[in-house]
Design a protein around this motif. Sequence first.
Motif, PDB file in Angstrom:
ATOM      1  N   LEU A   1      -2.933  -7.614   2.095  1.00 57.24           N
ATOM      2  CA  LEU A   1      -4.188  -8.124   2.623  1.00 57.24           C
ATOM      3  C   LEU A   1      -5.381  -7.445   1.960  1.00 57.24           C
ATOM      4  O   LEU A   1      -5.247  -6.402   1.323  1.00 57.24           O
ATOM      5  N   ALA A   2      -6.539  -8.045   2.125  1.00 57.94           N
ATOM      6  CA  ALA A   2      -7.740  -7.572   1.435  1.00 57.94           C
ATOM      7  C   ALA A   2      -8.124  -6.152   1.817  1.00 57.94           C
ATOM      8  O   ALA A   2      -8.734  -5.439   1.015  1.00 57.94           O
ATOM      9  N   ASP A   3      -7.772  -5.713   3.027  1.00 57.31           N
ATOM     10  CA  ASP A   3      -8.127  -4.355   3.453  1.00 57.31           C
ATOM     11  C   ASP A   3      -7.027  -3.353   3.135  1.00 57.31           C
ATOM     12  O   ASP A   3      -7.092  -2.207   3.578  1.00 57.31           O
TER      13      ASP A   3
ATOM     14  N   PHE B   1      -2.546  -1.938  10.276  1.00 55.14           N
ATOM     15  CA  PHE B   1      -2.033  -1.765   8.922  1.00 55.14           C
ATOM     16  C   PHE B   1      -0.824  -2.657   8.623  1.00 55.14           C
ATOM     17  O   PHE B   1      -0.457  -2.835   7.463  1.00 55.14           O
ATOM     18  N   TYR B   2      -0.187  -3.220   9.675  1.00 57.21           N
ATOM     19  CA  TYR B   2       0.990  -4.059   9.459  1.00 57.21           C
ATOM     20  C   TYR B   2       1.076  -5.099  10.565  1.00 57.21           C
ATOM     21  O   TYR B   2       0.916  -4.781  11.741  1.00 57.21           O
ATOM     22  N   SER B   3       1.339  -6.357  10.156  1.00 59.34           N
ATOM     23  CA  SER B   3       1.479  -7.437  11.125  1.00 59.34           C
ATOM     24  C   SER B   3       2.574  -8.394  10.664  1.00 59.34           C
ATOM     25  O   SER B   3       2.848  -8.516   9.462  1.00 59.34           O
ATOM     26  N   GLU B   4       3.166  -9.079  11.637  1.00 59.30           N
ATOM     27  CA  GLU B   4       4.158 -10.110  11.349  1.00 59.30           C
ATOM     28  C   GLU B   4       3.804 -11.374  12.115  1.00 59.30           C
ATOM     29  O   GLU B   4       3.472 -11.318  13.300  1.00 59.30           O
TER      30      GLU B   4
ATOM     31  N   HIS C   1      -7.726 -11.636   4.768  1.00 56.97           N
ATOM     32  CA  HIS C   1      -7.104 -12.689   3.980  1.00 56.97           C
ATOM     33  C   HIS C   1      -6.111 -12.062   3.019  1.00 56.97           C
ATOM     34  O   HIS C   1      -6.228 -10.890   2.650  1.00 56.97           O
ATOM     35  N   ALA C   2      -5.109 -12.839   2.645  1.00 52.55           N
ATOM     36  CA  ALA C   2      -4.047 -12.347   1.771  1.00 52.55           C
ATOM     37  C   ALA C   2      -4.483 -12.415   0.314  1.00 52.55           C
ATOM     38  O   ALA C   2      -5.103 -13.392  -0.124  1.00 52.55           O
ATOM     39  N   THR C   3      -4.160 -11.372  -0.450  1.00 56.26           N
ATOM     40  CA  THR C   3      -4.537 -11.304  -1.862  1.00 56.26           C
ATOM     41  C   THR C   3      -3.341 -11.427  -2.801  1.00 56.26           C
ATOM     42  O   THR C   3      -3.489 -11.874  -3.939  1.00 56.26           O
ATOM     43  N   HIS C   4      -2.147 -10.989  -2.346  1.00 61.28           N
ATOM     44  CA  HIS C   4      -0.955 -11.040  -3.179  1.00 61.28           C
ATOM     45  C   HIS C   4       0.258 -11.365  -2.315  1.00 61.28           C
ATOM     46  O   HIS C   4       0.255 -11.078  -1.111  1.00 61.28           O
TER      47      HIS C   4
END
Length: 431
Positions: free
Chosen positions: A235-237, A145-148, A197-200
């Motif tokens: 992210l998309a998810d 749910f969270y990554s850096e 993939h990133a959405t915003h």
Amino acid sequence: MGFSIGVVGAGQFAPSFLRLWSAHPDVSDVRLTDVLPERTAEMAAKQGISITYQSFEEMLASDVDAVAIFTQRWLHGEMAIRALEAGKHVYSTVPMAIEADQIARIIELVKETGLTYMMGETSFYYPSSVYCRQKLANGEFGRVFYSEGDYVHDMDLGFYAAYQYSGGDDWKKTASFPPMLYPTHAVGNVLSVTGQHATHVSCIGVKDDRGDGVFDKDVSQFDNDFSNATALFKLADGGVMRTNEMRRVGYPSHIRESRLRVFGTEGSFEQLATTTVWQTKEGVEDISQLMETKPSSSLEDADLANVDPALRDAFRSGLSPVHDRSRLPAEFDGMHNGHEGSHHFLADDFVRAVADKTLPPVNAWVAARYTLPGIYAHQSALQGGVQLEIPDHGTPQPEHPREHVPSALRTPPACTPAAPSNRGVRTTGVL
């Protein structure tokens, strides 16, 4: 019969790949050009390259099969487009481009022509990414749910020298390159694991205060005064990714410049400069030894003569215990490697994609997902952190001429730990 590769740019990265591709059993010959003829001649002599060109244009007009772009980072998009339009396969160092429309055009050309495009993103092959992909494939993270992903590299540690080497008298104009336009080591490190993939994005840029003419809008070719930037992505998810791009920071980037953190509902992974841990609800396991890459050459290696001493460790790091050595050509044994063991895999995956007519792991669609987030993050920073939507080009469709879609685009690929060499078996496109 192999195919030919023309390398564009006789700079700091080129020597390792010239040697690797020259040794690869599926490459017939390697060629070279640079904007400075004297650099072309000097490197060709050192590397045993017999075919050189006076210009990029001359290379494109030749019968060379593929072009490998090792030029200034803001030139990659335009050069990749020209190479694809000339009917050449393309390997490009990062980033893919610095403009969204160039990225769209590259994908359009790959669709139209069926040619191979691969972005040479090192982080896909870092021990951290390989290890985390295996953990995720095994279900040990639970839901991530969270990554850096951080790219933490101070200008004082080799970057001034690198820009001076490539930029000439006007090097300060280009040393101000916006940090978020070079995001792929940070973004790719995360997305190569999660497959998302990133959405915003919302991003804050930190204006530089060194006052030495670098990151000075009055000097900058890019009208940029941000030396550090932090972006938060959706992210998309529905998960979250944070990225730091830092060029003024008290941190030993010569030890580890890219850091990864991944948090899931069942397990988590955290990496610092010298320590890496795997954590669950039951406890903590120190896995630092699995991330270690042994030097593949001496600090005084002739191929590193033009590399600042502060950068040389990155250019000579070999394989780690989690890398699958068995999938590499036997000819690569004992050869110069670099950037956490990635060079051997980058060189081989491009050759395999062209020779086998398959998509490489970081193909045009994946490269867009690693690059576009930074372009929009920089735009967000210029607007004070406003949230922006990031376009997505999707994944290759079945009608695409190279219709094999590697598992990197569907579920995270697995890796295998180091094992005795088995040169008769080589997988394509995944570790």
